[in-house]
Design a protein around this motif. Structure first.
Motif, short mmCIF file in Angstrom:
data_model
loop_
_atom_site.label_atom_id
_atom_site.label_comp_id
_atom_site.label_asym_id
_atom_site.label_seq_id
_atom_site.Cartn_x
_atom_site.Cartn_y
_atom_site.Cartn_z
N LEU A 86 -11.20 34.69 18.75
CA LEU A 86 -12.35 34.55 17.91
C LEU A 86 -12.21 33.82 16.63
O LEU A 86 -12.12 34.26 15.48
N GLY A 87 -11.66 32.74 16.76
CA GLY A 87 -11.11 31.80 15.71
C GLY A 87 -12.40 31.06 14.94
O GLY A 87 -13.29 31.51 14.71
N THR A 88 -11.95 30.03 14.41
CA THR A 88 -12.82 29.32 13.52
C THR A 88 -14.20 29.10 14.06
O THR A 88 -15.47 29.03 13.20
N LYS A 89 -14.33 28.74 15.32
CA LYS A 89 -15.75 28.53 16.15
C LYS A 89 -16.38 29.79 15.65
O LYS A 89 -18.06 29.90 15.74
N ALA A 90 -16.03 31.27 16.03
CA ALA A 90 -16.33 32.08 15.97
C ALA A 90 -16.66 33.10 14.50
O ALA A 90 -16.68 34.26 14.17
N SER A 91 -16.10 32.40 13.40
CA SER A 91 -15.81 32.84 12.06
C SER A 91 -17.17 33.26 11.60
O SER A 91 -18.05 32.68 11.91
N LYS A 92 -17.25 34.49 10.64
CA LYS A 92 -18.43 34.87 10.16
C LYS A 92 -18.56 34.28 8.90
O LYS A 92 -17.83 34.02 7.95
N THR A 93 -19.89 33.65 8.63
CA THR A 93 -20.42 33.13 7.35
C THR A 93 -21.74 33.70 7.35
O THR A 93 -22.32 34.57 7.96
N LYS A 94 -22.13 33.24 6.03
CA LYS A 94 -23.47 33.80 5.41
C LYS A 94 -24.63 33.71 6.39
O LYS A 94 -25.59 34.63 6.34
N THR A 95 -24.49 32.79 7.25
CA THR A 95 -25.97 32.55 7.97
C THR A 95 -25.53 32.99 9.64
O THR A 95 -26.47 32.68 10.34
N THR A 96 -24.37 33.36 9.75
CA THR A 96 -23.96 33.80 11.13
C THR A 96 -24.53 35.09 11.31
O THR A 96 -24.47 35.94 10.78
N LYS A 97 -25.22 35.07 12.48
CA LYS A 97 -25.67 36.45 12.89
C LYS A 97 -24.82 37.01 13.88
O LYS A 97 -24.03 36.70 14.62
N SER A 98 -24.55 38.46 13.74
CA SER A 98 -23.67 39.35 14.17
C SER A 98 -23.49 39.40 15.74
O SER A 98 -22.60 39.03 16.33
N ASP A 99 -24.84 39.36 16.35
CA ASP A 99 -24.79 39.10 17.70
C ASP A 99 -24.36 37.73 18.31
O ASP A 99 -24.03 37.74 19.39
N ASP A 100 -24.39 36.77 17.32
CA ASP A 100 -23.65 35.56 18.06
C ASP A 100 -22.20 35.53 18.18
O ASP A 100 -21.62 34.68 18.83
N ILE A 101 -21.67 36.51 17.59
CA ILE A 101 -20.10 36.68 17.81
C ILE A 101 -20.06 37.65 18.80
O ILE A 101 -19.17 37.70 19.60
N ILE A 102 -20.76 38.86 18.62
CA ILE A 102 -20.58 40.03 19.45
C ILE A 102 -20.87 39.91 20.77
O ILE A 102 -20.00 40.32 21.75
#
Length: 311
Positions: A41-57
């Motif tokens: 879950l590296g830089t490609k999956a890092s959480k930003t202000k605009t990232t939706k949690s489901d896009d990582i989960i």
């Protein structure tokens, strides 16, 4: 296909895994086993202000269900909560998973404080591997040694089964080993044909420190067109796999753990199916390594190195 009938568990000495119908595990210097192919879950999956949690989960759940039980995260990625949620949502028993996270050694925050915060975000009682993310924050050798003593205390508490480092050069490892009561189990580094780090891998092997490769697909993704590309193409045709699978197998066949950050579910499934089904010959491994010396590329931590520094 280069097939070897017998199978044994490789260790940090660099012994290559024999061909099997599954992704092998590697025996660490503390006796614990680590799966040799990880989902990162590296830089490609890092959480930003605009990232939706489901896009990582959701991609993480898909990876776990595809058989990626080794999950690599970090405090600095900002997605430990999502990693923890994915673990819960997957329904896979905790004891079947190998979970890694890392501390950034932020000024004013003890490693114990950072670790406790990571566990709370992950909603886990323990991690399988806890790493110091880099040595570059340290202002003196003593800083590295004090940090490692904090890591040893966390291991002693039982909340991290194994402890290690990331992005350490030989000088940082030597400094740490001078005072370590427990040696690092792992050194996670950017590793691919265009960044082989000189003698670093051999030093790790001599000290029974397992090498773990992030960005192993760099020659296929960020640094295309180099001298390794035609070799990858020939081998991909020979074994009926993708060039990315050749790149990952190249790491495994050196006894090096490999991390993929792909969020493509089909690609992840294909990796898990194809990578155990073939094995490079020693000559093919060596041919890739020698060709890689013809180009230098570093994708991470470039500000810490001169352009021609291949360490």
């Amino acid at each position: 296909m280069h097939s070897i009938a017998s199978y044994f568990k490789p260790d940090a000495s660099g012994a290559d895994p024999k061909q099997a119908s599954f992704i092998p595990s590697l025996k660490l210097n503390d006796g614990h086993d680590i799966p040799m192919l990880a989902y990162g879950l590296g830089t490609k999956a890092s959480k930003t202000k605009t990232t939706k949690s489901d896009d990582i989960i959701n991609p993480t759940v898909a990876a776990i269900k595809a058989g990626y039980f080794h999950l690599d995260g970090a405090e600095s990625y900002g997605n430990e909560e999502e990693l923890g949620a994915a673990i819960k949502k997957s329904g896979v028993a905790r004891e079947r998973l190998f979970v890694t996270t890392k501390t950034s050694c932020r000024e004013g925050v003890t490693i114990e404080e950072a670790f406790s915060a990571s566990l709370a975000k992950l909603k886990l009682d323990y991690v399988d591997l806890y790493l110091i993310h880099s040595p570059f924050w340290a202002k003196s050798p003593q800083d590295l040694q004090r940090a490692w003593a904090e890591m040893e205390a966390i291991k002693e508490s039982g909340r991290a089964k194994s402890i290690g480092v990331s992005n350490y050069l030989q000088e940082h490892l030597e400094t740490t080993l001078q005072t370590a009561r427990v040696p690092p189990a792992v050194n996670q580094i950017e590793y691919h044909p265009y960044l082989q780090h000189g003698d670093l891998v051999d030093f790790c092997r001599k000290n029974e420190i397992a090498v773990e490769a992030y960005a192993p697909l760099t020659a296929v993704t960020k640094a295309t067109g180099g001298p390794v590309e035609p070799i990858y193409q020939v081998l991909a045709r020979k074994y009926g796999v993708s060039e990315g699978e050749i790149a990952l197998r190249w790491c495994l066949d050196q006894g090096i753990i490999a991390i993929t950050t792909s969020s493509n579910e089909l690609r992840l499934q294909t990796y898990m199916r194809n990578i155990p089904a073939f094995k490079l010959t020693p000559k093919e491994v060596d041919d890739i390594a020698k060709a890689g010396q013809g180009k230098h590329f570093r994708g991470f931590w470039g500000a810490q190195f001169s352009d021609d520094d291949r360490r």
